[in-house]
Design a protein around this motif. Structure first.
Motif, PDB file in Angstrom:
ATOM      1  N   GLU A 143      33.968  16.067  30.923  1.00  0.00           N
ATOM      2  CA  GLU A 143      33.788  14.773  30.834  1.00  0.00           C
ATOM      3  C   GLU A 143      34.552  14.358  30.002  1.00  0.00           C
ATOM      4  O   GLU A 143      35.408  14.835  28.994  1.00  0.00           O
ATOM      5  N   GLU A 144      34.888  13.081  30.099  1.00  0.00           N
ATOM      6  CA  GLU A 144      35.829  12.042  29.216  1.00  0.00           C
ATOM      7  C   GLU A 144      34.935  11.809  27.874  1.00  0.00           C
ATOM      8  O   GLU A 144      33.918  11.274  27.904  1.00  0.00           O
ATOM      9  N   MET A 145      35.808  11.966  26.658  1.00  0.00           N
ATOM     10  CA  MET A 145      35.057  11.879  25.621  1.00  0.00           C
ATOM     11  C   MET A 145      34.758  10.242  25.390  1.00  0.00           C
ATOM     12  O   MET A 145      35.421   9.359  25.802  1.00  0.00           O
ATOM     13  N   ASP A 146      33.415  10.164  24.721  1.00  0.00           N
ATOM     14  CA  ASP A 146      33.029   8.769  24.284  1.00  0.00           C
ATOM     15  C   ASP A 146      33.853   8.144  23.377  1.00  0.00           C
ATOM     16  O   ASP A 146      33.452   8.790  21.943  1.00  0.00           O
ATOM     17  N   ALA A 147      34.741   7.481  23.547  1.00  0.00           N
ATOM     18  CA  ALA A 147      35.789   6.854  22.522  1.00  0.00           C
ATOM     19  C   ALA A 147      35.024   5.900  21.312  1.00  0.00           C
ATOM     20  O   ALA A 147      35.238   6.235  20.215  1.00  0.00           O
ATOM     21  N   ALA A 148      33.881   5.160  21.808  1.00  0.00           N
ATOM     22  CA  ALA A 148      33.159   4.463  20.950  1.00  0.00           C
ATOM     23  C   ALA A 148      32.388   5.100  19.953  1.00  0.00           C
ATOM     24  O   ALA A 148      32.497   4.857  18.749  1.00  0.00           O
ATOM     25  N   MET A 149      31.865   6.419  20.475  1.00  0.00           N
ATOM     26  CA  MET A 149      31.159   7.300  19.453  1.00  0.00           C
ATOM     27  C   MET A 149      32.092   7.808  18.532  1.00  0.00           C
ATOM     28  O   MET A 149      31.823   8.045  17.493  1.00  0.00           O
ATOM     29  N   VAL A 150      33.208   8.345  18.915  1.00  0.00           N
ATOM     30  CA  VAL A 150      34.436   8.979  18.143  1.00  0.00           C
ATOM     31  C   VAL A 150      34.639   7.737  16.867  1.00  0.00           C
ATOM     32  O   VAL A 150      34.732   8.101  15.451  1.00  0.00           O
ATOM     33  N   TYR A 151      34.727   6.535  17.453  1.00  0.00           N
ATOM     34  CA  TYR A 151      35.063   5.407  16.375  1.00  0.00           C
ATOM     35  C   TYR A 151      33.894   5.220  15.591  1.00  0.00           C
ATOM     36  O   TYR A 151      34.031   5.235  14.344  1.00  0.00           O
ATOM     37  N   ASN A 152      32.788   5.357  15.928  1.00  0.00           N
ATOM     38  CA  ASN A 152      31.394   5.320  15.077  1.00  0.00           C
ATOM     39  C   ASN A 152      31.292   6.341  14.115  1.00  0.00           C
ATOM     40  O   ASN A 152      30.852   6.226  13.065  1.00  0.00           O
ATOM     41  N   THR A 153      31.842   7.465  14.497  1.00  0.00           N
ATOM     42  CA  THR A 153      31.986   8.643  13.658  1.00  0.00           C
ATOM     43  C   THR A 153      32.858   8.447  12.580  1.00  0.00           C
ATOM     44  O   THR A 153      32.455   8.713  11.251  1.00  0.00           O
ATOM     45  N   ALA A 154      33.917   7.853  12.598  1.00  0.00           N
ATOM     46  CA  ALA A 154      34.899   7.552  11.661  1.00  0.00           C
ATOM     47  C   ALA A 154      34.181   6.651  10.822  1.00  0.00           C
ATOM     48  O   ALA A 154      34.372   6.605   9.486  1.00  0.00           O
ATOM     49  N   THR A 155      33.723   5.589  11.253  1.00  0.00           N
ATOM     50  CA  THR A 155      32.869   4.501  10.468  1.00  0.00           C
ATOM     51  C   THR A 155      31.733   5.031   9.606  1.00  0.00           C
ATOM     52  O   THR A 155      31.832   4.675   8.529  1.00  0.00           O
ATOM     53  N   CYS A 156      31.161   6.078  10.149  1.00  0.00           N
ATOM     54  CA  CYS A 156      29.975   6.524   9.446  1.00  0.00           C
ATOM     55  C   CYS A 156      30.765   7.437   8.141  1.00  0.00           C
ATOM     56  O   CYS A 156      30.040   7.374   7.093  1.00  0.00           O
ATOM     57  N   ALA A 157      31.774   8.225   8.514  1.00  0.00           N
ATOM     58  CA  ALA A 157      32.491   8.737   7.482  1.00  0.00           C
ATOM     59  C   ALA A 157      32.817   8.030   6.338  1.00  0.00           C
ATOM     60  O   ALA A 157      32.942   8.139   5.107  1.00  0.00           O
ATOM     61  N   ARG A 158      33.565   6.992   6.815  1.00  0.00           N
ATOM     62  CA  ARG A 158      33.945   5.952   5.739  1.00  0.00           C
ATOM     63  C   ARG A 158      32.893   5.514   4.931  1.00  0.00           C
ATOM     64  O   ARG A 158      33.224   5.033   3.622  1.00  0.00           O
ATOM     65  N   LYS A 159      31.936   5.065   5.393  1.00  0.00           N
ATOM     66  CA  LYS A 159      30.754   4.549   5.025  1.00  0.00           C
ATOM     67  C   LYS A 159      30.193   5.180   3.742  1.00  0.00           C
ATOM     68  O   LYS A 159      29.501   4.894   2.560  1.00  0.00           O
TER      69      LYS A 159
ATOM     70  N   ALA B  72      26.323  13.392  10.869  1.00  0.00           N
ATOM     71  CA  ALA B  72      25.968  14.740  11.435  1.00  0.00           C
ATOM     72  C   ALA B  72      25.713  14.958  12.881  1.00  0.00           C
ATOM     73  O   ALA B  72      26.134  15.672  13.460  1.00  0.00           O
ATOM     74  N   LEU B  73      25.064  13.905  13.378  1.00  0.00           N
ATOM     75  CA  LEU B  73      24.742  13.860  14.762  1.00  0.00           C
ATOM     76  C   LEU B  73      25.834  13.709  15.761  1.00  0.00           C
ATOM     77  O   LEU B  73      25.846  14.229  16.721  1.00  0.00           O
ATOM     78  N   PHE B  74      26.482  12.794  15.410  1.00  0.00           N
ATOM     79  CA  PHE B  74      27.990  12.584  16.204  1.00  0.00           C
ATOM     80  C   PHE B  74      28.537  13.713  16.300  1.00  0.00           C
ATOM     81  O   PHE B  74      29.254  13.906  17.424  1.00  0.00           O
ATOM     82  N   GLU B  75      29.047  14.214  15.057  1.00  0.00           N
ATOM     83  CA  GLU B  75      29.810  15.398  14.885  1.00  0.00           C
ATOM     84  C   GLU B  75      29.307  16.305  16.033  1.00  0.00           C
ATOM     85  O   GLU B  75      30.156  17.288  16.756  1.00  0.00           O
ATOM     86  N   GLN B  76      28.011  16.658  16.076  1.00  0.00           N
ATOM     87  CA  GLN B  76      27.206  17.692  16.731  1.00  0.00           C
ATOM     88  C   GLN B  76      27.642  17.382  18.467  1.00  0.00           C
ATOM     89  O   GLN B  76      27.744  18.109  19.264  1.00  0.00           O
ATOM     90  N   SER B  77      27.363  16.070  18.715  1.00  0.00           N
ATOM     91  CA  SER B  77      27.780  15.535  19.909  1.00  0.00           C
ATOM     92  C   SER B  77      29.036  15.895  20.264  1.00  0.00           C
ATOM     93  O   SER B  77      29.313  16.349  21.530  1.00  0.00           O
ATOM     94  N   ILE B  78      30.025  15.658  19.397  1.00  0.00           N
ATOM     95  CA  ILE B  78      31.626  15.811  19.793  1.00  0.00           C
ATOM     96  C   ILE B  78      31.975  17.177  19.933  1.00  0.00           C
ATOM     97  O   ILE B  78      32.549  17.524  21.087  1.00  0.00           O
ATOM     98  N   SER B  79      30.955  18.054  19.128  1.00  0.00           N
ATOM     99  CA  SER B  79      31.328  19.607  19.400  1.00  0.00           C
ATOM    100  C   SER B  79      30.986  20.058  20.562  1.00  0.00           C
ATOM    101  O   SER B  79      31.205  20.986  21.073  1.00  0.00           O
ATOM    102  N   SER B  80      29.849  19.543  21.003  1.00  0.00           N
ATOM    103  CA  SER B  80      29.141  20.162  22.317  1.00  0.00           C
ATOM    104  C   SER B  80      29.477  19.297  23.515  1.00  0.00           C
ATOM    105  O   SER B  80      28.977  19.346  24.500  1.00  0.00           O
ATOM    106  N   TRP B  81      30.494  18.357  23.498  1.00  0.00           N
ATOM    107  CA  TRP B  81      30.537  17.396  24.404  1.00  0.00           C
ATOM    108  C   TRP B  81      31.480  18.251  25.467  1.00  0.00           C
ATOM    109  O   TRP B  81      32.431  19.223  25.288  1.00  0.00           O
ATOM    110  N   GLY B  82      31.194  18.058  26.814  1.00  0.00           N
ATOM    111  CA  GLY B  82      31.759  19.121  27.967  1.00  0.00           C
ATOM    112  C   GLY B  82      33.194  18.748  28.138  1.00  0.00           C
ATOM    113  O   GLY B  82      33.675  17.721  27.891  1.00  0.00           O
ATOM    114  N   GLU B  83      33.922  19.555  28.242  1.00  0.00           N
ATOM    115  CA  GLU B  83      35.429  19.422  28.599  1.00  0.00           C
ATOM    116  C   GLU B  83      35.700  18.829  29.498  1.00  0.00           C
ATOM    117  O   GLU B  83      36.942  18.067  29.801  1.00  0.00           O
TER     118      GLU B  83
END
Length: 213
Positions: A58-74, A45-56
């Motif tokens: 700014e370069e997206m934090d790829a590691a966070m996106v990967y961690n978001t996927a991992t949390c969803a899988r878990k 939930a926190l990662f998704e909020q961060s992604i949705s509020s990420w500034g256009e």
């Protein structure tokens, strides 16, 4: 009861308002803390909020996106896992691992066609990755399962022969061969990926024996 329900609703609104006031970086850091604590639902939930509020800008934090996927899988939210592993791959972050877990997520949803498509492309694209072995094993397993289905179907066709009615035998055998050919093709594909696969070899031997009888 009505008072308690209203209070709970207001509390949720209050928490949501606090989250909205936090920066993307703060939300990401809180997500990392939740991930470290293995609180995958909160982290997601926190990662998704961060992604949705990420500034256009700014370069997206790829590691966070990967961690978001991992949390969803878990937490077995495989649709979100597929979504974010796809984004992680697009960002060229752990693209090989993201591809493998995309296939894994399709497998858990029993979406075999999508899984096979991802694995075939992934094996070609990441031929030197240490994860290609995992991809090949998963794909070989799927090919073997499909091969076995056709093998069983072919057996059923052959068993439909009635004793003493040899006139139908040639037609029955020809019909079974069509199905066995599909089974053989898939078993051979499994062997290409896993040359030591004993089950695939057993299927091929069984087909040869039945068709020779």
């Amino acid at each position: 009861m009505k008072y308690l329900a209203t209070l709970s609703f207001l509390m949720l609104m209050f928490v949501g308002a606090i989250a909205q006031d936090k920066s993307a970086a703060e939300l990401k850091n809180e997500g990392n803390a939740a991930l470290k604590a293995k609180d995958y639902k909160t982290a997601l939930a926190l990662f998704e909020q961060s992604i949705s509020s990420w500034g256009e800008e700014e370069e997206m934090d790829a590691a966070m996106v990967y961690n978001t996927a991992t949390c969803a899988r878990k937490i077995k939210d495989y649709d979100k896992a597929i979504k974010y592993y796809g984004q992680s791959k697009e960002l060229a972050y752990k693209a090989d691992v993201s591809t493998y877990y995309t296939a894994y997520s399709y497998d858990k949803q029993e979406k075999d066609a999508e899984k096979v498509e991802v694995l075939v492309a992934g094996i070609e694209e990441f031929s030197t990755s240490k994860y290609v072995g995992h991809m090949k094993k998963m794909l070989a397993k799927q090919y073997l399962m499909d091969s076995n289905k056709f093998y069983t179907e072919g057996q059923t066709i052959l068993n439909s022969r009635v004793d003493g009615n040899r006139d139908q035998w040639d037609a029955i055998k020809a019909k079974a061969k069509v199905v066995f050919d599909k089974s053989s093709e898939l078993a051979n594909k499994a062997l290409e990926l896993d040359p030591t696969n004993a089950n695939a070899k057993t299927i091929l031997t069984g087909i040869d024996t039945m068709m020779a009888s």
